[in-house]
Design a protein around this motif. Structure first.
Motif, short mmCIF file in Angstrom:
data_model
loop_
_atom_site.label_atom_id
_atom_site.label_comp_id
_atom_site.label_asym_id
_atom_site.label_seq_id
_atom_site.Cartn_x
_atom_site.Cartn_y
_atom_site.Cartn_z
N VAL A 68 16.73 -19.56 -28.62
CA VAL A 68 15.59 -20.45 -28.82
C VAL A 68 15.39 -21.34 -27.59
O VAL A 68 14.27 -21.48 -27.08
CB VAL A 68 15.78 -21.31 -30.09
CG1 VAL A 68 14.74 -22.43 -30.14
CG2 VAL A 68 15.67 -20.45 -31.33
N VAL A 69 16.47 -21.94 -27.12
CA VAL A 69 16.37 -22.83 -25.95
C VAL A 69 15.86 -22.05 -24.73
O VAL A 69 14.91 -22.46 -24.05
CB VAL A 69 17.73 -23.49 -25.65
CG1 VAL A 69 17.67 -24.27 -24.34
CG2 VAL A 69 18.14 -24.40 -26.79
N VAL A 70 16.48 -20.92 -24.45
CA VAL A 70 16.10 -20.13 -23.27
C VAL A 70 14.70 -19.55 -23.44
O VAL A 70 13.87 -19.62 -22.52
CB VAL A 70 17.13 -19.00 -23.04
CG1 VAL A 70 16.67 -18.07 -21.92
CG2 VAL A 70 18.50 -19.58 -22.72
N GLY A 71 14.41 -18.99 -24.61
CA GLY A 71 13.11 -18.35 -24.83
C GLY A 71 11.95 -19.32 -24.79
O GLY A 71 10.91 -19.04 -24.19
N PRO A 127 13.98 -12.37 -26.03
CA PRO A 127 12.69 -11.86 -25.55
C PRO A 127 11.56 -12.04 -26.56
O PRO A 127 10.40 -12.27 -26.17
CB PRO A 127 12.97 -10.37 -25.31
CG PRO A 127 14.44 -10.31 -25.05
CD PRO A 127 15.04 -11.35 -25.93
N MET A 128 11.85 -11.94 -27.85
CA MET A 128 10.81 -12.12 -28.86
C MET A 128 10.34 -13.58 -28.90
O MET A 128 9.14 -13.85 -29.04
CB MET A 128 11.33 -11.70 -30.24
CG MET A 128 11.71 -10.23 -30.31
SD MET A 128 12.42 -9.78 -31.91
CE MET A 128 11.04 -10.12 -32.99
N ILE A 129 11.27 -14.51 -28.77
CA ILE A 129 10.90 -15.93 -28.73
C ILE A 129 10.14 -16.24 -27.46
O ILE A 129 9.17 -17.01 -27.46
CB ILE A 129 12.16 -16.80 -28.86
CG1 ILE A 129 12.83 -16.54 -30.21
CG2 ILE A 129 11.81 -18.28 -28.72
CD1 ILE A 129 14.15 -17.25 -30.39
N PHE A 130 10.55 -15.64 -26.36
CA PHE A 130 9.84 -15.79 -25.09
C PHE A 130 8.39 -15.37 -25.22
O PHE A 130 7.47 -16.08 -24.79
CB PHE A 130 10.55 -14.96 -24.01
CG PHE A 130 9.78 -14.83 -22.73
CD1 PHE A 130 9.86 -15.81 -21.76
CD2 PHE A 130 8.99 -13.72 -22.49
CE1 PHE A 130 9.15 -15.70 -20.57
CE2 PHE A 130 8.28 -13.59 -21.31
CZ PHE A 130 8.36 -14.57 -20.34
N ALA A 131 8.16 -14.20 -25.85
CA ALA A 131 6.79 -13.70 -26.02
C ALA A 131 5.96 -14.66 -26.87
O ALA A 131 4.78 -14.91 -26.57
CB ALA A 131 6.82 -12.31 -26.65
N GLY A 132 6.54 -15.20 -27.93
CA GLY A 132 5.81 -16.15 -28.76
C GLY A 132 5.47 -17.43 -28.02
O GLY A 132 4.37 -17.98 -28.17
N ALA A 133 6.40 -17.91 -27.19
CA ALA A 133 6.15 -19.14 -26.42
C ALA A 133 5.07 -18.93 -25.38
O ALA A 133 4.22 -19.81 -25.16
CB ALA A 133 7.45 -19.60 -25.76
N VAL A 134 5.07 -17.77 -24.73
CA VAL A 134 4.03 -17.46 -23.74
C VAL A 134 2.66 -17.48 -24.40
O VAL A 134 1.71 -18.09 -23.90
CB VAL A 134 4.30 -16.10 -23.07
CG1 VAL A 134 3.09 -15.66 -22.25
CG2 VAL A 134 5.52 -16.17 -22.19
N GLN A 135 2.55 -16.79 -25.53
CA GLN A 135 1.27 -16.73 -26.23
C GLN A 135 0.84 -18.10 -26.72
O GLN A 135 -0.35 -18.44 -26.68
CB GLN A 135 1.38 -15.76 -27.41
CG GLN A 135 0.08 -15.52 -28.16
CD GLN A 135 -0.99 -14.90 -27.28
OE1 GLN A 135 -0.68 -14.20 -26.31
NE2 GLN A 135 -2.25 -15.15 -27.59
N ALA A 136 1.77 -18.90 -27.16
CA ALA A 136 1.45 -20.24 -27.65
C ALA A 136 0.84 -21.10 -26.55
O ALA A 136 -0.17 -21.78 -26.76
CB ALA A 136 2.70 -20.90 -28.22
N VAL A 137 1.45 -21.08 -25.37
CA VAL A 137 0.95 -21.90 -24.27
C VAL A 137 -0.38 -21.37 -23.75
O VAL A 137 -1.31 -22.14 -23.48
CB VAL A 137 2.01 -21.96 -23.13
CG1 VAL A 137 1.43 -22.67 -21.90
CG2 VAL A 137 3.26 -22.67 -23.61
#
Length: 253
Positions: A68-71, A127-137
């Motif tokens: 979570v922190v990294v993603g 990677p899944m959390i990373f993708a969600g954070a990218v889309q959110a921003v």
């Protein structure tokens, strides 16, 4: 009541097929429901289930929190800066494509023991959390943010009232899904690493050819996943339904 009745019928059908398989192939291949429940009661009575749950919970939650922190940090920055997104997105896609079992083998060589499990959970879910954070921003309404800044909204209010609610709408499904996934990955890694937990219990039952105890551990895993589904994934579905309905009303309003 119709959905409840159908769900109960489905479970009853599964139990009936289980018992038929037991009668057809015997206890060595498929123990009966009574034998499995007796084995489960023995595991609970000896405290093995509680100890294994504690170990697996630590492995799953520690790995998930790291992811979570990294993603979120990496995804948030990648969503904000396009060059960084082009740099990190291929790496995230590669990480998603690598099977979790391959990470287990590598982690055992690199770390060994419990931290091999924690690392595997982290690298499989980040990677899944990373993708969600990218889309959110990237989907953040810039006009709303500019209007808030024009009215001199305090920075903390910008975070709590604008950025955080918007990002949570995109991140919550990814967070809930990866939390459930972290348990499954942790159990698989424990099975291969012998570092304790539910996976280690399954491995020990397999080594002793104790099929009843193996199925008892499977029941524990199923109970955990059903609990996570009801507490988390069901809330995700309801939240997304409400959120999408609100978005549609706003777009037509």
């Amino acid at each position: 009541m119709r959905p409840v009745i159908l769900s109960a019928a489905g479970i009853g059908l599964l139990l009936a097929l289980w018992q038929l398989g037991h009668l057809a192939y015997g206890s060595l291949v498929l123990p009966g429901l009574g034998e499995t429940l007796a084995a489960l009661a023995g595991l609970i009575g000896r405290g093995e289930v509680a100890s294994a749950l504690k170990a697996t919970a630590f492995n799953a939650l520690a790995g998930w929190l790291i992811s979570v922190v990294v993603g979120v940090l990496a995804g948030g920055l990648a969503g904000r800066y396009e060059d960084l997104r082009h740099l990190l997105q291929p790496l995230a896609i590669i990480l998603i494509g690598i099977p979790a079992i391959a990470w287990v083998v590598l982690a055992l060589l690199w770390f060994g023991g419990r931290w091999a499990v924690v690392f595997t959970v982290s690298v499989a879910t980040a990677p899944m959390i990373f993708a969600g954070a990218v889309q959110a921003v990237r989907s953040l309404d810039d006009d709303l943010a500019r209007m808030a800044r024009a009215f001199k909204t305090p920075p903390m209010a910008m975070v709590t009232d604008i950025y955080f609610p918007h990002m949570l709408a995109y991140l919550y499904p990814a967070l809930a899904t990866t939390l459930a996934m972290s348990w499954k990955v942790s159990i698989m890694a424990e099975l291969l690493s012998g570092s304790g937990g539910i996976g280690d219990g399954i491995a020990a039952a397999r080594a002793r050819v104790d099929t009843a105890q193996l199925l008892a551990w499977v029941l524990v895993v199923v109970a955990i996943l059903l609990l996570l589904d009801q507490l988390l994934l069901r809330l995700v579905r309801e939240r997304m339904h409400v959120w999408r309905g609100q978005k549609e009303r706003d777009s037509h309003g």
